[in-house]
Design a protein around this motif. Structure first.
Motif, short mmCIF file in Angstrom:
data_model
loop_
_atom_site.label_atom_id
_atom_site.label_comp_id
_atom_site.label_asym_id
_atom_site.label_seq_id
_atom_site.Cartn_x
_atom_site.Cartn_y
_atom_site.Cartn_z
N ARG A 298 0.83 -1.21 0.00
CA ARG A 298 0.00 0.00 0.00
C ARG A 298 0.87 1.26 0.00
O ARG A 298 0.59 2.21 -0.74
CB ARG A 298 -0.94 0.00 1.21
CG ARG A 298 -1.62 1.35 1.44
CD ARG A 298 -2.78 1.25 2.38
NE ARG A 298 -3.89 0.54 1.79
CZ ARG A 298 -5.09 0.45 2.36
NH1 ARG A 298 -5.31 1.03 3.53
NH2 ARG A 298 -6.06 -0.19 1.77
N LYS A 299 1.90 1.27 0.82
CA LYS A 299 2.79 2.43 0.86
C LYS A 299 3.45 2.66 -0.49
O LYS A 299 3.62 3.80 -0.94
CB LYS A 299 3.85 2.25 1.95
CG LYS A 299 3.29 2.31 3.37
CD LYS A 299 4.38 2.10 4.40
CE LYS A 299 3.82 2.15 5.81
NZ LYS A 299 4.87 1.89 6.84
N SER A 300 3.83 1.56 -1.14
CA SER A 300 4.45 1.67 -2.46
C SER A 300 3.47 2.26 -3.47
O SER A 300 3.84 3.11 -4.29
CB SER A 300 4.92 0.29 -2.92
OG SER A 300 5.44 0.34 -4.23
N LYS A 301 2.22 1.83 -3.41
CA LYS A 301 1.20 2.35 -4.33
C LYS A 301 0.93 3.83 -4.05
O LYS A 301 0.74 4.62 -4.97
CB LYS A 301 -0.08 1.54 -4.19
CG LYS A 301 -0.01 0.16 -4.79
CD LYS A 301 -1.33 -0.56 -4.69
CE LYS A 301 -1.27 -1.93 -5.36
NZ LYS A 301 -2.58 -2.64 -5.26
N GLU A 302 0.92 4.20 -2.76
CA GLU A 302 0.69 5.60 -2.41
C GLU A 302 1.82 6.49 -2.93
O GLU A 302 1.57 7.58 -3.45
CB GLU A 302 0.56 5.74 -0.89
CG GLU A 302 -0.74 5.16 -0.34
CD GLU A 302 -0.80 5.21 1.18
OE1 GLU A 302 0.26 5.52 1.80
OE2 GLU A 302 -1.87 4.95 1.74
N ARG A 303 3.07 6.01 -2.80
CA ARG A 303 4.20 6.78 -3.33
C ARG A 303 4.11 6.91 -4.84
O ARG A 303 4.40 7.97 -5.41
CB ARG A 303 5.52 6.11 -2.93
CG ARG A 303 5.87 6.26 -1.45
CD ARG A 303 7.33 5.88 -1.22
NE ARG A 303 7.57 4.49 -1.53
CZ ARG A 303 7.50 3.50 -0.64
NH1 ARG A 303 7.18 3.78 0.62
NH2 ARG A 303 7.76 2.26 -0.99
N SER A 304 3.69 5.83 -5.49
CA SER A 304 3.55 5.85 -6.94
C SER A 304 2.47 6.84 -7.38
O SER A 304 2.65 7.58 -8.35
CB SER A 304 3.21 4.45 -7.45
OG SER A 304 3.03 4.44 -8.84
N LEU A 305 1.36 6.87 -6.65
CA LEU A 305 0.29 7.80 -6.97
C LEU A 305 0.73 9.25 -6.78
O LEU A 305 0.38 10.13 -7.56
CB LEU A 305 -0.94 7.50 -6.10
CG LEU A 305 -1.73 6.24 -6.46
CD1 LEU A 305 -2.82 5.98 -5.43
CD2 LEU A 305 -2.35 6.37 -7.85
N LYS A 306 1.52 9.49 -5.71
CA LYS A 306 2.02 10.85 -5.47
C LYS A 306 2.95 11.29 -6.59
O LYS A 306 2.90 12.44 -7.02
CB LYS A 306 2.73 10.89 -4.12
CG LYS A 306 1.80 10.81 -2.92
CD LYS A 306 2.57 10.87 -1.61
CE LYS A 306 1.63 10.79 -0.42
NZ LYS A 306 2.37 10.81 0.88
N ARG A 307 3.81 10.36 -7.04
CA ARG A 307 4.71 10.69 -8.15
C ARG A 307 3.93 11.01 -9.41
O ARG A 307 4.25 11.97 -10.14
CB ARG A 307 5.69 9.54 -8.41
CG ARG A 307 6.79 9.40 -7.36
CD ARG A 307 7.89 8.50 -7.88
NE ARG A 307 7.42 7.15 -8.09
CZ ARG A 307 7.47 6.18 -7.17
NH1 ARG A 307 7.98 6.45 -5.97
NH2 ARG A 307 7.03 4.98 -7.44
N LYS A 308 2.89 10.21 -9.68
CA LYS A 308 2.07 10.46 -10.86
C LYS A 308 1.34 11.79 -10.75
O LYS A 308 1.18 12.51 -11.73
CB LYS A 308 1.07 9.31 -11.03
CG LYS A 308 1.69 8.01 -11.49
CD LYS A 308 0.64 6.93 -11.65
CE LYS A 308 1.28 5.61 -12.12
NZ LYS A 308 0.26 4.54 -12.27
#
Length: 347
Positions: free
Chosen positions: A289-299
């Motif tokens: 989940r943390k990885s997905k959240e970081r990915s969403l923030k980058r996007k």
């Protein structure tokens, strides 16, 4: 080869994979996705699919054979569910990738829109008795199979996909892949996954997955009812087995809920599964989940920068004109600049 993957044949020997939350958005790309009735209760249909062990078998196949099928086809459990309920481009792409890996090659026939359905029917007709039970839900007949596939119940489409995965697992390259992995003890666990827990009396728990397919927890209940063959004295009792399959958790919140319930249970087998969820599953899901959240923030940041750039490029909008001091190229101005720089460095 069928014996190497019991997950594709028997729920009692299931090896499973996972998922996250169901997305209900509709998709139709380049006419390859079939238009079906949009008045569909996705949640109810998804629950029906999650009660079928064949769905766990398909997810497990994609998890285990990802290196062979290709990492370019990374489709989540929820995307598969959505495609089975309302066929879309993701489901089409999955079927085409699997069909192209089955000999003899049929790539030319897969170029046309919805032609993959006809190819699917022809392939399944050849293999069905070896990879499935009962009557095949659909057959090729003058193009009518395309509309017939559209009208199938999602659980029937699941049976077709599960059979296709089994056929793909029986191909020579898949057999070689399993043979090579079997020589490496660190990889053999992919094909011989242990239970996540159980009570030893027919109740088993299974957990598996990867960051792309997702993670899921299942419960399998096998009951054995013994019925007498006849009323005569000494008649033999024949066992009759029935299986119930349940998807217990598909995302972090659901895993937490199951864990909390099991840790409060007085049944030792459930308490043990709760502890294992807490130690083995929850950390993996939280990290994901943390990885997905970081990915969403980058996007999101990338999108903001891109939107800002687009706004600056609108016709009629020029760069901001900054007020610049006039340039003086005299020695006096040069010496003054050097003195100012030395003064700043001493501050």
């Amino acid at each position: 080869m069928a014996d190497v993957l019991p997950s594709c044949r028997s729920p009692a020997a299931m090896k499973v994979a996972g998922g996250d939350e169901l997305s209900a958005k509709e998709e139709n790309v380049d006419g390859s996705a079939m238009a079906v009735d949009s008045d569909v209760n996705f949640e109810a249909e998804a629950l029906k699919l999650r009660g079928q062990w064949e769905l766990a078998s398909v997810l497990n196949f994609l998890n285990v054979f990802e290196p062979l099928i290709g990492k370019s086809l990374r489709i989540s459990a929820e995307e598969i569910e959505k495609g089975l309920i309302m066929p879309d481009s993701s489901l089409v792409e999955l079927h085409i990738v699997l069909l192209k890996g089955i000999l003899p090659p049929v790539s030319k026939m897969l170029n046309g829109s919805n032609a993959w359905v006809t190819v699917l029917c022809k392939k399944l007709a050849q293999w069905w008795p070896r990879v499935a039970e009962g009557e095949i839900p659909i057959k090729a007949f003058k193009g009518e199979e395309i509309s017939n596939y559209k009208n199938l119940d999602p659980t029937k489409r699941l049976l077709l996909l599960k059979a296709l995965c089994q056929i793909r697992a029986d191909q020579d390259d898949a057999v070689s892949y399993i043979s090579d992995c079997s020589k490496d003890k660190t990889q053999i666990s992919c094909f011989q996954k242990d239970k996540f827990g159980g009570d030893g009396n027919g109740v088993s728990y299974w957990y598996d997955g990867n960051p792309f397919v997702g993670y899921r927890l299942y419960r399998e209940v096998i009951k054995c009812d013994r019925k007498k063959k006849g009323k005569q004295k000494g008649s033999i009792s024949l066992p009759k087995f029935s299986t119930r399959w349940e998807t217990m958790a598909t995302n972090l919140e659901e895993f937490h809920k199951v864990k909390d319930n099991f840790l409060c249970s007085k049944i030792s087998s459930e308490f043990a599964v709760g502890r294992k969820i807490e130690s083995d599953a929850i950390p993996v899901l939280e990290k994901l989940r943390k990885s997905k959240e970081r990915s969403l923030k980058r996007k999101h940041r990338k999108s903001m920068l891109l939107n800002g750039f687009k706004k600056s490029c609108i016709v009629g909008v020029t760069r901001t004109c900054r007020i610049r001091a006039p340039v003086n190229y005299t020695f006096e101005e040069y010496n003054r600049a050097i003195d100012d720089a030395i003064g700043i460095s001493r501050m």
